[in-house]
Design an enzyme around this catalytic site. Sequence first.
Site, short mmCIF file in Angstrom:
data_model
loop_
_atom_site.label_atom_id
_atom_site.label_comp_id
_atom_site.label_asym_id
_atom_site.label_seq_id
_atom_site.Cartn_x
_atom_site.Cartn_y
_atom_site.Cartn_z
N ASP A 68 81.21 45.71 101.93
CA ASP A 68 81.76 45.91 100.58
C ASP A 68 80.70 46.50 99.65
O ASP A 68 81.01 47.36 98.81
CB ASP A 68 82.25 44.57 100.02
CG ASP A 68 83.52 44.09 100.71
OD1 ASP A 68 84.15 44.89 101.43
OD2 ASP A 68 83.88 42.90 100.53
N GLU A 100 87.31 52.92 104.68
CA GLU A 100 86.07 53.62 104.32
C GLU A 100 86.31 55.10 104.04
O GLU A 100 85.37 55.89 104.01
CB GLU A 100 85.03 53.45 105.43
CG GLU A 100 85.34 54.16 106.73
CD GLU A 100 86.19 53.33 107.70
OE1 GLU A 100 86.17 53.62 108.90
OE2 GLU A 100 86.86 52.38 107.23
#
Length: 402
Positions: free
Chosen positions: A270, A296
């Site tokens: 994260d 992502e």
Amino acid sequence: MFFPEPALSVYTRLSHVLLSTDPQQRLRLQRSLLAANVFLACCLLQVYAAWAGFMSVDNVKWLTGTIVLNCLLWYTVLRSGFNLRFADPALTLPQILAAITIIVGAYAVTGPVHGSVMMLVALVLVFGVFNLKPRGARIASAYSLLAIGAAQLIKMETDPLHYPFKLEVAHFVLIAAIVPTISSLASQLSSMRARLKQQKDELAQALVRIQILATRDELTGLVNRRHMMDVLQQHRKRLQRSGHHRFCLALVDLDHFKRVNDSHGHGVGDDVLRQFAQVAQRGLRDTDVLARWGGEEFLVLLNDTTTEQAQVGLERVRELLADAVVAPAVPQLRATFSAGLTDYDCTEPLDVCIERADRALYAAKAAGRNRTLVEAAPTRSPVLLQLDTPAAKGEAASARII
């Protein structure tokens, strides 16, 4: 063809001069002038009292002059904007105290008809019900009772014929019942206004939060996929209308991101996503739009540019990312990305352009990652170009046919 705006009417121009063009100031002035009607009634009562022999002409002149000066004073203060310096721009409490003072004076000089002045006290206090706060309402109520009580005591002593004790007691009991009731209503309305304002503020904050949740990615703060599609549609329409506006799309994927999660945990993952978002925004122009597309993957709208110019922006992001600490818990960790870049053709649907960028992205990953590959729109050359990157130095930068 040019059509001039219609001229303002004389009435409109006059109202602007007398009452200002500011809506809030106009409202305050209108309320103040409406309250002046109470004083007009008081003046008419004086004229009648003088005609009937209940008041002396000198008292009428003195009281009328005081009323006119009071009205002019508050009008000047409000119209000049001087009132805006105070916490309550309407100056409700000072106006009420001044009005009560004048009414008490009228009560003391109107002789046999002074009882009719009593109702004006309640009427003046009613004007403050909608603006006075609880403390102001209590002050106005206490001042009214004290001023009237003092006037009654003085007049019972100096003019017992027109202000007999028994009649004044009845008047005071009536005022003592009415004034606190109005004060209580003012306090309740003030509390209701405060609650409504708080609820309005809370609703506004909730709407802002809802809007943020609807348009922003919670983790990175970037535009989310749904809102990005709206942005793309707007740019597409702009391109179709003007014929000159152009933009490119780049689909960006962080290299080996699953390996980061598996090795360091999702918390570090994260952090990498958040840091990449910040670095990318620094490297892109203000007119470009960066969105989290999923996981992502990120989608970049590079506005009003060619693919050659867009490559420069993406490589600037790549250089910044190479030196960035993307995870404070793992300072040695570095991130790279692969990107597929294409330009948009106004004759095609948006999903076709995104799919083309996706193909270029997968080609970039297949070619070794950490690079940007360009696939031109079909109306241009259908050639996949490889941009030299630090990771690709020493490799052949040959073109591949799709």
